[in-house]
Design an enzyme around this catalytic site. Structure first.
Site, short mmCIF file in Angstrom:
data_model
loop_
_atom_site.label_atom_id
_atom_site.label_comp_id
_atom_site.label_asym_id
_atom_site.label_seq_id
_atom_site.Cartn_x
_atom_site.Cartn_y
_atom_site.Cartn_z
N SER A 1 0.81 -1.23 0.00
CA SER A 1 0.00 0.00 0.00
C SER A 1 0.84 1.27 0.00
O SER A 1 0.29 2.36 -0.14
CB SER A 1 -0.90 0.03 1.24
OG SER A 1 -1.66 -1.12 1.32
N CYS B 1 -12.65 -9.08 20.22
CA CYS B 1 -13.89 -8.34 19.94
C CYS B 1 -15.12 -8.94 20.64
O CYS B 1 -15.94 -8.20 21.21
CB CYS B 1 -14.10 -8.26 18.44
SG CYS B 1 -13.74 -9.78 17.56
N GLN C 1 -20.72 -14.27 15.17
CA GLN C 1 -19.73 -13.26 14.81
C GLN C 1 -19.79 -12.88 13.33
O GLN C 1 -19.78 -13.74 12.45
CB GLN C 1 -18.32 -13.76 15.19
CG GLN C 1 -18.18 -13.96 16.69
CD GLN C 1 -16.80 -14.36 17.16
OE1 GLN C 1 -16.68 -15.13 18.10
NE2 GLN C 1 -15.75 -13.81 16.56
N SER D 1 -16.95 -9.36 9.02
CA SER D 1 -15.89 -8.34 9.04
C SER D 1 -14.95 -8.55 10.23
O SER D 1 -13.90 -7.92 10.30
CB SER D 1 -16.48 -6.93 9.06
OG SER D 1 -17.40 -6.79 10.12
N LYS E 1 -10.12 -17.29 24.21
CA LYS E 1 -9.91 -15.86 24.48
C LYS E 1 -11.02 -15.36 25.40
O LYS E 1 -10.79 -14.55 26.28
CB LYS E 1 -9.90 -15.05 23.17
CG LYS E 1 -8.67 -15.29 22.32
CD LYS E 1 -8.81 -14.61 20.94
CE LYS E 1 -7.78 -15.18 19.96
NZ LYS E 1 -8.08 -14.81 18.56
N ARG F 1 -19.25 -18.21 13.24
CA ARG F 1 -19.24 -17.16 12.21
C ARG F 1 -20.58 -17.19 11.48
O ARG F 1 -21.06 -18.27 11.11
CB ARG F 1 -18.11 -17.44 11.21
CG ARG F 1 -17.95 -16.35 10.17
CD ARG F 1 -17.29 -15.10 10.72
NE ARG F 1 -15.91 -15.33 11.09
CZ ARG F 1 -15.20 -14.49 11.84
NH1 ARG F 1 -15.73 -13.38 12.32
NH2 ARG F 1 -13.95 -14.78 12.16
N HIS G 1 -21.13 -8.11 16.25
CA HIS G 1 -21.21 -9.45 16.84
C HIS G 1 -22.38 -9.50 17.83
O HIS G 1 -22.67 -8.51 18.53
CB HIS G 1 -19.93 -9.77 17.62
CG HIS G 1 -18.72 -10.01 16.77
ND1 HIS G 1 -18.72 -10.04 15.40
CD2 HIS G 1 -17.43 -10.26 17.15
CE1 HIS G 1 -17.49 -10.29 14.96
NE2 HIS G 1 -16.69 -10.41 16.00
N1 LIG Z 1 -11.90 -7.05 12.14
C1 LIG Z 1 -12.27 -7.00 13.40
O1 LIG Z 1 -13.47 -6.95 13.72
C2 LIG Z 1 -11.23 -7.03 14.48
C3 LIG Z 1 -11.67 -6.87 15.80
C4 LIG Z 1 -10.73 -6.89 16.83
C5 LIG Z 1 -9.40 -7.06 16.52
N2 LIG Z 1 -9.01 -7.21 15.23
C6 LIG Z 1 -7.58 -7.37 14.97
O2 LIG Z 1 -7.10 -6.25 14.25
C7 LIG Z 1 -6.05 -6.65 13.37
C8 LIG Z 1 -6.39 -6.19 11.95
O3 LIG Z 1 -7.62 -6.74 11.58
P1 LIG Z 1 -8.45 -6.26 10.31
O4 LIG Z 1 -9.74 -6.95 10.46
O5 LIG Z 1 -8.40 -4.80 10.17
O6 LIG Z 1 -7.61 -6.94 9.11
P2 LIG Z 1 -7.51 -6.54 7.56
O7 LIG Z 1 -8.75 -5.88 7.10
O8 LIG Z 1 -7.08 -7.78 6.89
O9 LIG Z 1 -6.33 -5.47 7.54
C9 LIG Z 1 -4.99 -5.83 7.75
C10 LIG Z 1 -4.12 -4.59 7.74
O10 LIG Z 1 -2.80 -4.98 8.11
C11 LIG Z 1 -1.90 -4.41 7.17
N3 LIG Z 1 -0.69 -5.23 7.02
C12 LIG Z 1 -0.55 -6.47 6.52
N4 LIG Z 1 0.74 -6.84 6.53
C13 LIG Z 1 1.44 -5.80 7.06
C14 LIG Z 1 2.82 -5.57 7.31
N5 LIG Z 1 3.75 -6.50 7.07
N6 LIG Z 1 3.18 -4.38 7.85
C15 LIG Z 1 2.25 -3.44 8.12
N7 LIG Z 1 0.94 -3.60 7.89
C16 LIG Z 1 0.54 -4.78 7.36
C17 LIG Z 1 -2.68 -4.39 5.87
O11 LIG Z 1 -2.06 -3.48 4.97
P3 LIG Z 1 -2.07 -3.70 3.37
O12 LIG Z 1 -3.42 -3.18 2.91
O13 LIG Z 1 -0.95 -2.88 2.91
O14 LIG Z 1 -1.90 -5.17 3.13
C18 LIG Z 1 -4.03 -3.90 6.39
O15 LIG Z 1 -3.98 -2.50 6.58
C19 LIG Z 1 -5.90 -8.17 13.55
O16 LIG Z 1 -4.90 -8.40 14.51
C20 LIG Z 1 -7.24 -8.58 14.09
O17 LIG Z 1 -7.18 -9.75 14.87
C21 LIG Z 1 -9.89 -7.20 14.19
#
Ligand SMILES: NC(=O)c1ccc[n+]([C@@H]2O[C@H](COP(=O)([O-])OP(=O)(O)OC[C@H]3O[C@@H](n4cnc5c(N)ncnc54)[C@H](OP(=O)(O)O)[C@@H]3O)[C@@H](O)[C@H]2O)c1
Length: 345
Positions: free
Chosen positions: A41, A129, A156, A159, A218, A240, A247
């Site tokens: 990105s 979450c 859940q 997203s 968790k 899911r 959720h």
């Molecule tokens: N989704 C939820 O509801 C939720 C809730 C609680 C916690 N979380 C946690 O939040 C985290 C992110 O979840 P998400 O749902 O937002 O995932 P996601 O939509 O898949 O987004 C992942 C993000 O990580 C970035 N990324 C990937 N590889 C990277 C690297 N090597 N260095 C820096 N950035 C990198 C991606 O950037 P690029 O676009 O450049 O690949 C993207 O911005 C996870 O740990 C997840 O467990 C998510």
């Protein structure tokens, strides 16, 4: 008013995008929003906090001169870069599971255990979450009746598996996806092992030898840490569901003191961050559509549990991208500022 320089690691992801919009919505005093993501990105431009920002690749030097870094890029990236952030004097608020059970890292829901923030050493963990949403319903009842144990079944949203989970459901629905008989094949690029449209998957995160998934554990381990009760008994099944966002959690809880529904409802009503939405005869109970993009978690279907002594059953719904991730992280940042404990070194 002092303004803060904030790094958003995973700025292009499902949680990162919500962090940017909630920083604006809650008028967090931002001096700089540094958008960090993967090399894929880097160079792209995006609006954030009133400015057109260029996304940068995350490296160990990305945290120089920042006050706060909110990480939402996965555990691997948190483990790789959090220490570098800390070394730059930039406090990490981490949405991944990397540090949640580390005894030196506070695991915080600001409405429940804000004082734990005072002990931080540069890294603070945001809870899972489903755990955060469940506790928004359980904690006020715990304060009133004393929680002994609980059983949770989660529903859940896709997203919760990131932008790819959202896309999987959207693509399957757009293609008017109909699972073939006995089909166990997910669509291309789906993060799920089976089709998710028109389906339910009792499988979130990896299975352990005891038959539970890591996600289910968790709920137990993080609830114990947040509530400060290491012997709290919890059993959980995580599912899911083909819902885009928010959720839902069915809970049966046993308490040490006698329970009653009016006092339970009053406890929820008096708790900041939870909304009592409980008039079943008027079809009033929380649903994911209603609680998507809402800061409060909805609590309803409160009734005397028929299996536990001193038990209550209830239904809690919350936007996992907000209370389960972005909102909780920003509330942590706001509380650090209020408590004047941003700096630890
Ligand atoms: N989704 C939820 O509801 C939720 C809730 C609680 C916690 N979380 C946690 O939040 C985290 C992110 O979840 P998400 O749902 O937002 O995932 P996601 O939509 O898949 O987004 C992942 C993000 O990580 C970035 N990324 C990937 N590889 C990277 C690297 N090597 N260095 C820096 N950035 C990198 C991606 O950037 P690029 O676009 O450049 O690949 C993207 O911005 C996870 O740990 C997840 O467990 C998510």
């Amino acid at each position: 008013m002092k303004k803060y320089r904030i790094g958003i690691v995973g700025a292009t992801g499902a949680v990162g995008q919500e962090i940017i919009s909630l920083l604006e919505k809650r008028e967090f005093p931002v001096a700089e929003a540094r958008l960090l993501a993967s090399a894929n990105s880097a160079g792209r431009q995006m609006q954030a906090c009133g400015n057109l920002e260029t996304i940068q690749e995350t490296t160990a030097d990305s945290f120089k001169d920042l006050d706060i870094a909110i990480f939402s890029a996965g555990s691997k990236q948190s483990l790789e870069f959090a220490e570098a952030s800390r070394q730059h004097g930039c406090v990490v608020i981490d949405n991944s599971s990397a540090f949640r059970m580390d005894p030196l890292v506070p695991l915080v829901v600001p409405e429940i255990n804000p004082d734990d923030l005072e002990k931080h050493q540069g890294i603070i963990a945001n809870p899972n979450c489903s755990t955060a949403v469940a506790l928004m319903g359980l904690y006020p009842l715990h304060k009133r009746f004393g929680l002994k144990r609980f059983i949770a079944s989660t529903y859940q949203a896709v997203s919760g598996a990131g932008a790819a989970g959202f896309d999987a459901l959207e693509n399957e629905l757009k293609a008017q996806f109909v699972p073939e008989e006995n089909s166990s094949t997910a669509t291309k690029d789906s993060p799920f092992p089976h089709p998710i449209a028109h389906n339910l998957l009792p499988h979130i995160d990896d299975f352990r030898e005891d038959g539970y998934t890591k996600e289910e554990l968790k709920m137990k381990n993080e609830s114990r840490k947040i509530l400060g009760n290491p012997s709290l008994k919890v059993s959980c099944t995580c599912v899911r569901v083909p819902v885009y966002r928010a959720h839902s959690i069915s809970l049966s809880a046993e308490f040490s003191q006698p329970v009653n529904v009016p006092d339970a409802k009053a406890a929820i009503e008096g708790f900041n961050g939870a909304e009592l939405w409980d008039l079943p005869n008027a079809n009033r109970y929380p649903t994911p559509l209603q609680y998507a993009e809402k800061e409060d978690c909805g609590v309803g279907r409160i009734r005397i549990d028929q299996a536990f002594d001193n038990g209550l059953s209830l239904w809690v719904v919350g936007d996992q991208l907000w209370k389960g991730a972005a909102l909780n992280a920003i509330q942590i940042a706001e509380t650090l500022v209020e408590k004047k404990c941003l700096k630890w070194m």
